[in-house]
Write a protein that holds these residues in place. Structure first.
Motif, PDB file in Angstrom:
ATOM      1  N   GLN A 246      35.104  43.395  37.391  1.00 17.47           N
ATOM      2  CA  GLN A 246      35.738  44.666  37.739  1.00 17.47           C
ATOM      3  C   GLN A 246      35.114  45.771  36.899  1.00 17.47           C
ATOM      4  O   GLN A 246      34.593  45.528  35.806  1.00 17.47           O
ATOM      5  CB  GLN A 246      37.243  44.605  37.496  1.00 17.47           C
ATOM      6  CG  GLN A 246      37.980  43.706  38.463  1.00 17.47           C
ATOM      7  CD  GLN A 246      39.436  43.463  38.108  1.00 17.47           C
ATOM      8  OE1 GLN A 246      39.975  42.385  38.332  1.00 17.47           O
ATOM      9  NE2 GLN A 246      40.099  44.462  37.547  1.00 17.47           N
ATOM     10  N   SER A 326      39.086  48.684  38.938  1.00 16.47           N
ATOM     11  CA  SER A 326      40.197  48.052  38.235  1.00 16.47           C
ATOM     12  C   SER A 326      41.509  48.795  38.454  1.00 16.47           C
ATOM     13  O   SER A 326      41.546  49.956  38.881  1.00 16.47           O
ATOM     14  CB  SER A 326      39.899  47.996  36.735  1.00 16.47           C
ATOM     15  OG  SER A 326      38.832  47.128  36.459  1.00 16.47           O
ATOM     16  N   ILE A 389      42.280  44.583  45.040  1.00 10.36           N
ATOM     17  CA  ILE A 389      41.184  43.874  44.371  1.00 10.36           C
ATOM     18  C   ILE A 389      41.028  42.478  44.971  1.00 10.36           C
ATOM     19  O   ILE A 389      39.919  42.035  45.287  1.00 10.36           O
ATOM     20  CB  ILE A 389      41.445  43.802  42.858  1.00 10.36           C
ATOM     21  CG1 ILE A 389      41.463  45.202  42.245  1.00 10.36           C
ATOM     22  CG2 ILE A 389      40.398  42.926  42.170  1.00 10.36           C
ATOM     23  CD1 ILE A 389      41.891  45.240  40.787  1.00 10.36           C
TER      24      ILE A 389
END
Length: 878
Positions: A246, A326, A389
């Motif tokens: 990330q 992130s 994510i």
């Protein structure tokens, strides 16, 4: 009519006929979904699966599916399980050893495959894909995604999944840093729902390396790196390696390959082509799902031996990186939406467009919003979650697996071609072998340690059973040889040769683009072992024998007296010294002529024999060892009492320093802010070490309101006064890197940090191996050659002026006046030439040792370890 009657009669006979009794097996219970197992959906806001639950779930799936196996590769640094999950069709998994053997033959293990073996690899072999997750523990999304990925591949029967399972073997490492995954989950849960949700983890999430753990894939210092290397280059030899990361929260949503220029000349062009093919297949899969913010050819470089999967390039593997935007670990972020053409909001301009560390408010709007080839659908801002994510990583991973399945045979054929060309010496610029002399090295043990690192990376190392000649030079028996007729020859060459960073300009008239990261890693230079690149093959007369394990170096104990001596050369001498001191022996340094000697009295013979056998130490009768031209009286030393300052800011250099001291068998004790402020330090310590850290961070620490109170602040003025008192009482304060400015700024010493006054466009070196001149007459320079090599990365260098009569200033090491760079890139070399690298300030009775050149950088620079070790030993020599 007749046929219908006959059919009816037969049916009636079948129904009415007596049936044999048979037992119906109970169906296996269905594998629970990750959501059913965890009690929440993977990626749900503020919810995380801890490592123990991830391992438990993977084992549960393996128990219930013939498509999945879980292997325990060994314990981590803190004793947690380090696992690999192998996934394929049921038939593949039933014959897994066969397919592993085909993959090993693809990589020429056991020699070049015959034409029949080659064709069998192309026809029947699988595309072996390694996916590694979560090496940086706060980048936690991939460890969570792995749960859904394994469940889908284990249970789904769609054409897509069947195609993947029939053509691909997935080797999945759900976390490359399980210890850190546990730390991050526990810390997040501890602070969730409090005013400290944004409080940073106050210690390293890998016990020694923290965020630097992905920089360890050629030195292999950590257990996790060693386990990964064995999986990669001793066990599976995957053709494709994807490492999932990330990145920052405010820009593009995901980076995929390819990366930016420059490229490295030791990587085969087909590797770079496949990086692009597979990286763009991930991008296409994301675009097809309507995702935005997908970028490539940005930030990350194609050049250096760096982040995990990139080390695969020199092992003829396709090495891929993804970097997803992130969140706050598992808490969602809000980002202001960009308005094309609008200037940044005033508060964002003041902050430089970056979020403040002590706020949970919205992030500033993204600035890069121009559509272009590498970034066709920019991210414009909005809400971003852990589930986002997970989704991006799942799509990208499945896209990779689908393309690997579709292109299985082409991939295998072209990887074979890269391996064949490597073994046959293509693109190696006439290098036939790399020769590593042993006994002629300044420190022979350095050659042994270097060979061990090469072997860990899969390189075959051979030893000469007889003396031989190569390129007009004579080499003695015992010399180590790395033939270039092996599949990982590119890796050995790149790791050992001098790096020359290629200049990159965006236009013919624009200035060169500065490097993204490290530009030099020449491992022989860093470890103190010279190597020779031979153009002609080593002759048969050398009687080469392939080493099956790490090479050894013979030692000896001559003489039967109570007083013995051995040469002090290189860092491994410290292990011998520390064990001797621990056993109660008396130890002293002596410089006789040009030889640095360790004098030992009263050591048990069994210990001397152990050190001779284990470390190749050559002990001799002490009196017979002395030269008549003694320069100084023996300098007795004791086991140093060492305090190592550990701030609550998760300082990476402190972790590396602690690892080096522990591995070389010193016994540092951790000092926190309160310990320093408490004073009375001299009664407890001979030396205090402060690793690379800005003075402000040492004094103030974390000051954000979001930081938990017990981890807020630094040593403050009270702690600084305690350090002054420590030195005034005769203690040695060792300052590394930027921490040297603490003494320069706060104490009246005649030393100036020249580096910090230079802007980056005048002087910069993000990672360069430099030549260093050492004053070997100074006891701080004992065990070192006069002309040494060190690693430099934008740390201080000094000017020295006249000081008080109560002070004595010595330059222990300096940079040469010319020809400073040994490997890599530096801007403004002339501004650094002739400056001091290491300075000793004797304060009478205490001492400051200022290491502008950090001698223990990432535990790679073993050639300069003795400089640090000497500063610790000499703290006891009063």
């Amino acid at each position: 009519m007749h046929r219908r009657f006959l059919a009816a009669a037969l049916l009636a006979a079948f129904v009415l006929a007596p049936r044999p009794a048979f037992r119906v097996e109970a169906a296996a219970p269905p594998i629970p979904t990750p959501e059913q197992f965890l009690g929440f959906r993977v990626g749900a806001d503020n919810k995380l699966a801890r490592w123990d639950k991830i391992v438990e779930y993977m084992r549960l799936v393996a128990d219930g599916s013939p498509r999945v196996k879980v292997r325990d590769l060994g314990p981590t640094t803190q004793g947690n399980p380090f696992i690999a999950v192998e996934v394929g069709s049921a038939d593949t998994m039933a014959h897994l050893d066969r397919f592993k053997q085909l993959e090993r033959r693809l990589y020429f293990q056991g020699g070049a495959p015959s034409p029949a073996e080659r064709d069998e690899i192309f026809r029947s072999g699988k595309a072996v894909v390694l996916v590694t997750c979560n090496i940086h523990s706060t980048e936690i999304g991939s460890s969570q995604m792995a749960l859904e990925l394994v469940h889908r591949l284990a249970t789904e029967d769609s054409p897509l999944v069947r195609k993947i399972l029939d053509n691909v073997i997935l080797v999945l490492v759900p976390s490359l840093n399980p210890d850190g995954e546990i730390m991050v989950v526990d810390w997040f849960n501890r602070n969730l729902g409090t005013e400290y949700e944004a409080s940073p983890l106050p210690w390293l999430y890998q016990p020694y390396t923290g965020h630097d753990n992905n920089r360890d894939m050629y030195m292999f210092t950590q257990k996790e790196s060693q386990l990964t290397a064995r999986l990669l280059w001793h066990d599976w030899f995957p053709a494709v390696w994807l490492d999932e990361h990330q990145q920052g929260p405010a820009g593009p949503r995901i980076f995929v390959m390819p990366a930016t220029d420059p490229i490295n000349p030791n990587v085969h062009p087909l590797v770079y082509r496949w990086n692009g093919i597979l990286g763009q297949s991930q991008a296409a899969a994301l675009e097809a799902e309507g995702k935005n913010g997908i970028i490539y050819n940005s930030t990350y470089t194609n050049y250096w031996e760096g982040a995990m999967a990139w080390s695969g390039w020199w092992h003829n593997e396709v090495g891929l990186l993804t970097e997803v935007a992130s969140v706050r670990v598992a808490a969602p972020t809000e980002q202001r939406r960009a308005v094309p053409g609008a200037p940044p909001a005033p508060e964002e301009e003041r902050r430089g467009g970056r979020p403040q560390a002590d706020t949970l408010g919205p992030l500033p709007a993204p600035r890069d919003i121009t559509p272009r080839t590498v970034y066709p659908r920019p991210w414009m801002g909005g809400r971003w979650t852990l589930r986002d994510i997970v989704d991006y990583e799942m799509i990208a991973t499945m896209g990779l697996l689908e393309t690997a399945a579709d292109e299985r045979e082409t991939l295998l054929r072209q990887v074979y071609e890269v391996n064949r060309a490597t073994v046959e010496g293509a693109d190696l610029k006439g290098v036939a072998a790399i020769i590593i002399p042993v006994s002629s090295q300044f420190e022979p043990r350095a050659a042994v340690r270097l060979a061990e690192r090469l072997q860990m990376g899969g390189v075959e190392v051979w030893r000469a059973g007889a003396a031989f000649d190569a390129d007009g030079r004579r080499y003695e028996a015992g010399t180590l040889v790395v033939p270039m007729t092996q599949v990982f020859a590119r890796y050995a060459k790149d790791l050992l040769e001098k790096q020359t960073y290629p200049e990159v300009r965006l236009t013919p008239t624009s200035p060169p683009v500065p490097p993204y990261d490290v530009t030099a890693w020449s491992l022989g230079m860093q470890m103190g072992a010279s190597v020779v690149f031979a153009k002609s093959a080593v002759p048969d007369a050398a009687k080469l024998e392939k080493l099956s394990g790490a090479p050894t170096l013979a030692g000896d104990v001559k003489g039967g007296g109570l007083r013995v001596a051995f040469d002090y050369r290189g860092p491994d001498s410290a292990i011998a010294i520390n064990r001797l001191l621990k056993a109660g022996a008396s130890v002293a340094f002596e410089r006789a002529g040009t030889t640095d000697t360790v004098l030992v009295t009263g050591a048990p013979r069994t210990l001397l024999d152990e050190l001779a056998a284990g470390f190749g130490v050559q002990f001799r009768q002490a009196d017979a060892a002395r030269e008549p031209a003694r320069k100084a009286a023996p300098l007795p030393i004791k086991a140093p009492r060492i305090g190592l300052y550990q701030p609550w800011t998760a300082n990476i250099d402190e972790g590396w320093t602690r690892w080096v001291l522990e591995q070389w068998e010193f016994a540092p004790k951790t000092l926190h802010n309160a310990d320093v402020r408490a004073g009375r330090l001299r009664q407890q310590y001979d030396a205090i070490v402060i690793a690379d850290q800005r003075p402000r961070d040492i004094l103030e620490g974390n000051t954000a309101k979001s930081t938990r109170p017990e981890y807020r602040g630094g040593i403050g003025d009270e702690g600084l006064q305690a350090l002054e008192a420590f030195v005034a009482d005769g203690g040695t304060l060792v300052l590394l890197g930027a921490s040297t400015d603490l003494a320069i700024d706060r104490w009246p010493i005649p030393v100036r940090d020249v580096k910090r006054d230079l802007p980056r466009d005048e002087h910069s070196a993000p990672g360069t191996i430099v030549r260093v001149e050492v004053d070997t007459a100074n006891p701080l320079g004992y065990g070192m050659p006069a002309d040494a090599l060190g690693f430099y990365n934008n740390s201080p260098f000094f000017d020295v002026s006249a000081g008080f009569a109560s002070q004595r200033v010595s330059v222990v090491a300096r940079y040469p006046n010319t020809d400073l760079v040994a490997s890599g890139w530096m801007k403004g070399e002339d501004l650094m030439a002739g400056r001091a690298a290491i300075v000793e300030v004797e304060m009478n009775p205490g001492r400051l040792v200022l290491f502008g050149l950090r001698p223990q950088h990432r535990a790679q620079t073993q050639a300069t370890f003795p400089l640090l070790f000497n500063a610790l030993y000499l703290a006891t020599a009063r």
